[in-house]
Design a protein around this motif. Structure first.
Motif, mmCIF file in Angstrom:
data_model
loop_
_atom_site.group_PDB
_atom_site.id
_atom_site.type_symbol
_atom_site.label_atom_id
_atom_site.label_comp_id
_atom_site.label_asym_id
_atom_site.label_seq_id
_atom_site.Cartn_x
_atom_site.Cartn_y
_atom_site.Cartn_z
ATOM 1 N N LEU A 108 0.816 -1.209 0.000
ATOM 2 C CA LEU A 108 0.000 0.000 0.000
ATOM 3 C C LEU A 108 0.853 1.265 0.000
ATOM 4 O O LEU A 108 0.497 2.273 -0.620
ATOM 5 C CB LEU A 108 -0.925 -0.003 1.219
ATOM 6 N N GLN A 109 1.996 1.193 0.661
ATOM 7 C CA GLN A 109 2.837 2.384 0.808
ATOM 8 C C GLN A 109 3.830 2.561 -0.338
ATOM 9 O O GLN A 109 4.064 3.677 -0.801
ATOM 10 C CB GLN A 109 3.581 2.325 2.146
ATOM 11 N N ALA A 110 4.397 1.442 -0.803
ATOM 12 C CA ALA A 110 5.468 1.527 -1.793
ATOM 13 C C ALA A 110 5.091 0.964 -3.156
ATOM 14 O O ALA A 110 5.893 1.024 -4.084
ATOM 15 C CB ALA A 110 6.717 0.813 -1.267
ATOM 16 N N GLY A 111 3.880 0.432 -3.271
ATOM 17 C CA GLY A 111 3.450 -0.133 -4.540
ATOM 18 C C GLY A 111 3.599 -1.647 -4.561
ATOM 19 O O GLY A 111 4.452 -2.215 -3.875
ATOM 20 N N ILE A 112 2.756 -2.287 -5.360
ATOM 21 C CA ILE A 112 2.706 -3.743 -5.369
ATOM 22 C C ILE A 112 4.018 -4.364 -5.852
ATOM 23 O O ILE A 112 4.424 -5.435 -5.383
ATOM 24 C CB ILE A 112 1.513 -4.231 -6.229
ATOM 25 N N ASP A 113 4.729 -3.696 -6.757
ATOM 26 C CA ASP A 113 5.986 -4.261 -7.257
ATOM 27 C C ASP A 113 7.021 -4.417 -6.156
ATOM 28 O O ASP A 113 7.914 -5.267 -6.257
ATOM 29 C CB ASP A 113 6.563 -3.389 -8.374
ATOM 30 N N SER A 114 6.888 -3.620 -5.102
ATOM 31 C CA SER A 114 7.872 -3.671 -4.019
ATOM 32 C C SER A 114 7.819 -4.971 -3.225
ATOM 33 O O SER A 114 8.758 -5.296 -2.498
ATOM 34 C CB SER A 114 7.677 -2.481 -3.065
ATOM 35 N N VAL A 115 6.715 -5.723 -3.352
ATOM 36 C CA VAL A 115 6.595 -6.963 -2.581
ATOM 37 C C VAL A 115 6.684 -8.206 -3.468
ATOM 38 O O VAL A 115 6.580 -9.324 -2.973
ATOM 39 C CB VAL A 115 5.283 -7.010 -1.775
ATOM 40 N N ALA A 116 6.875 -8.013 -4.772
ATOM 41 C CA ALA A 116 6.836 -9.163 -5.691
ATOM 42 C C ALA A 116 7.846 -10.234 -5.311
ATOM 43 O O ALA A 116 7.519 -11.426 -5.270
ATOM 44 C CB ALA A 116 7.068 -8.684 -7.125
ATOM 45 N N ALA A 117 9.069 -9.834 -5.022
ATOM 46 C CA ALA A 117 10.097 -10.824 -4.700
ATOM 47 C C ALA A 117 9.869 -11.432 -3.323
ATOM 48 O O ALA A 117 9.959 -12.654 -3.141
ATOM 49 C CB ALA A 117 11.481 -10.190 -4.772
ATOM 50 N N ALA A 118 9.555 -10.585 -2.342
ATOM 51 C CA ALA A 118 9.360 -11.078 -0.975
ATOM 52 C C ALA A 118 8.168 -12.011 -0.872
ATOM 53 O O ALA A 118 8.165 -12.964 -0.083
ATOM 54 C CB ALA A 118 9.191 -9.905 -0.013
ATOM 55 N N GLY A 120 6.649 -13.520 -3.824
ATOM 56 C CA GLY A 120 6.639 -14.530 -4.874
ATOM 57 C C GLY A 120 7.682 -15.620 -4.759
ATOM 58 O O GLY A 120 7.375 -16.809 -4.963
ATOM 59 N N LEU A 121 8.912 -15.269 -4.418
ATOM 60 C CA LEU A 121 9.969 -16.284 -4.398
ATOM 61 C C LEU A 121 9.701 -17.415 -3.406
ATOM 62 O O LEU A 121 9.893 -18.598 -3.744
ATOM 63 C CB LEU A 121 11.329 -15.634 -4.132
ATOM 64 N N PRO A 122 9.255 -17.125 -2.169
ATOM 65 C CA PRO A 122 8.977 -18.230 -1.250
ATOM 66 C C PRO A 122 7.841 -19.139 -1.706
ATOM 67 O O PRO A 122 7.685 -20.241 -1.172
ATOM 68 C CB PRO A 122 8.608 -17.512 0.062
ATOM 69 N N MET A 123 7.049 -18.687 -2.670
ATOM 70 C CA MET A 123 5.959 -19.522 -3.177
ATOM 71 C C MET A 123 6.468 -20.629 -4.102
ATOM 72 O O MET A 123 5.739 -21.581 -4.391
ATOM 73 C CB MET A 123 4.946 -18.659 -3.939
ATOM 74 N N LEU A 134 10.118 -18.417 -15.203
ATOM 75 C CA LEU A 134 9.087 -18.712 -14.210
ATOM 76 C C LEU A 134 9.005 -17.599 -13.171
ATOM 77 O O LEU A 134 7.913 -17.110 -12.837
ATOM 78 C CB LEU A 134 9.384 -20.048 -13.535
ATOM 79 N N VAL A 135 10.159 -17.180 -12.664
ATOM 80 C CA VAL A 135 10.185 -16.109 -11.658
ATOM 81 C C VAL A 135 9.584 -14.837 -12.226
ATOM 82 O O VAL A 135 8.769 -14.160 -11.572
ATOM 83 C CB VAL A 135 11.619 -15.877 -11.162
ATOM 84 N N GLN A 136 9.952 -14.495 -13.463
ATOM 85 C CA GLN A 136 9.421 -13.273 -14.064
ATOM 86 C C GLN A 136 7.915 -13.367 -14.268
ATOM 87 O O GLN A 136 7.195 -12.367 -14.091
ATOM 88 C CB GLN A 136 10.108 -12.994 -15.388
ATOM 89 N N ALA A 137 7.424 -14.555 -14.624
ATOM 90 C CA ALA A 137 5.983 -14.725 -14.801
ATOM 91 C C ALA A 137 5.232 -14.482 -13.502
ATOM 92 O O ALA A 137 4.161 -13.856 -13.492
ATOM 93 C CB ALA A 137 5.684 -16.117 -15.336
ATOM 94 N N VAL A 138 5.799 -14.954 -12.397
ATOM 95 C CA VAL A 138 5.174 -14.720 -11.088
ATOM 96 C C VAL A 138 5.227 -13.239 -10.736
ATOM 97 O O VAL A 138 4.230 -12.645 -10.301
ATOM 98 C CB VAL A 138 5.858 -15.570 -10.004
ATOM 99 N N PHE A 139 6.380 -12.614 -10.938
ATOM 100 C CA PHE A 139 6.520 -11.189 -10.625
ATOM 101 C C PHE A 139 5.576 -10.346 -11.476
ATOM 102 O O PHE A 139 4.947 -9.401 -10.978
ATOM 103 C CB PHE A 139 7.960 -10.731 -10.854
ATOM 104 N N ASP A 140 5.464 -10.691 -12.757
ATOM 105 C CA ASP A 140 4.572 -9.934 -13.643
ATOM 106 C C ASP A 140 3.122 -10.078 -13.196
ATOM 107 O O ASP A 140 2.342 -9.110 -13.262
ATOM 108 C CB ASP A 140 4.720 -10.417 -15.079
ATOM 109 N N MET A 141 2.756 -11.264 -12.759
ATOM 110 C CA MET A 141 1.390 -11.507 -12.303
ATOM 111 C C MET A 141 1.082 -10.648 -11.070
ATOM 112 O O MET A 141 0.029 -10.010 -10.994
ATOM 113 C CB MET A 141 1.199 -12.997 -12.000
ATOM 114 N N VAL A 142 2.002 -10.618 -10.132
ATOM 115 C CA VAL A 142 1.833 -9.758 -8.955
ATOM 116 C C VAL A 142 1.718 -8.299 -9.387
ATOM 117 O O VAL A 142 0.873 -7.546 -8.883
ATOM 118 C CB VAL A 142 3.015 -9.943 -7.979
#
Length: 235
Positions: A108-118, A120-123, A134-142
């Motif tokens: 909410l504060q920094a934008g959705i892209d700021s949490v993509a790695a934190a 998405g990767l553990p998923m 695969l990683v980029q596909a998950v990040f793009d989806m977020v």
């Protein structure tokens, strides 16, 4: 033609089901639903029921599995068969709201892209975290979501009811599937779900994390085909 409803999970859209939907679409009326305008399990379930025919097969991944259980709670007679992938059935645990709030507030504060790695990767299973496509596909989806959508979906998850009794009363062919390396919705939880559901088959997918449909698309497709072929005469 039988309709198969595929429900997306938290911060997921149609891409998460893409491989399975394309393959199953040759034999079934496949409809994928995401949840970007609702902030409760009840509203999400009603969204499914409004967009589904009178009877249908229902598969849900992660949050979508929770929604699928709520659909069964509300309109079980319409669900011909049920598949639950990398999900759960329990009510929120103590401290869950606080743990979820950390990333939601950041989004909410920094934008959705700021949490993509934190987020998405553990998923993903550990070895898949270094696969760039695969990683980029998950990040793009977020990235196609927003902090507001993330917050709304989290409110829905935190308001979820316990679905133990729903599982116990299932009278349709049921698939319970989980990645063996799913650290968010672990295999042991799915073993318990399969024990509760009277007509369940359990499929645990090797070398696979929480994003099973993207990590091991062929194995998930095979399990879905098996599930769709199960005898439903007792329903």
């Amino acid at each position: 033609m039988k309709t198969v409803m595929l429900l997306c999970g938290l911060l997921c859209d149609e891409v998460v089901w893409e491989a399975q939907a394309e393959a199953l679409g040759r034999d079934y009326d496949v409809r994928i639903l995401k949840f970007v305008e609702q902030d409760s399990m009840e509203a999400m379930a009603e969204h499914v029921l409004r967009n589904a025919p009178e009877s249908f097969a229902l598969a849900g991944h992660s949050m979508g599995g929770r929604v699928a259980l709520e659909v069964v709670r509300r309109a079980g007679s319409r669900v011909e068969r049920l598949a639950l992938l990398d999900t759960g059935f329990d009510a929120p645990a103590a401290g869950e709201a606080g743990r979820r709030a950390v990333l939601v507030n950041q989004a909410l504060q920094a934008g959705i892209d700021s949490v993509a790695a934190a987020w998405g990767l553990p998923m993903l299973a550990p070895r898949h975290r270094s696969e760039p496509f695969l990683v980029q596909a998950v990040f793009d989806m977020v990235g196609r979501m927003s902090g507001a959508i993330y917050a709304a979906q989290t409110r829905a998850l935190l308001g979820r009811p316990d679905a133990t009794e729903v599982l116990k009363k299932l009278d349709c062919p049921t698939l319970i599937l989980c990645g063996m390396e799913d650290g968010w919705s672990p295999p042991e939880r799915h073993r318990r779900m399969a024990e509760l559901a009277p007509r369940a088959i359990l499929r645990l997918v090797d070398d696979c994390g929480h994003m099973s449909m993207m990590e091991q698309p062929d194995a998930v497709l095979a399990a879905l085909r098996e599930w769709l072929a199960l005898d439903d005469s007792a329903h």
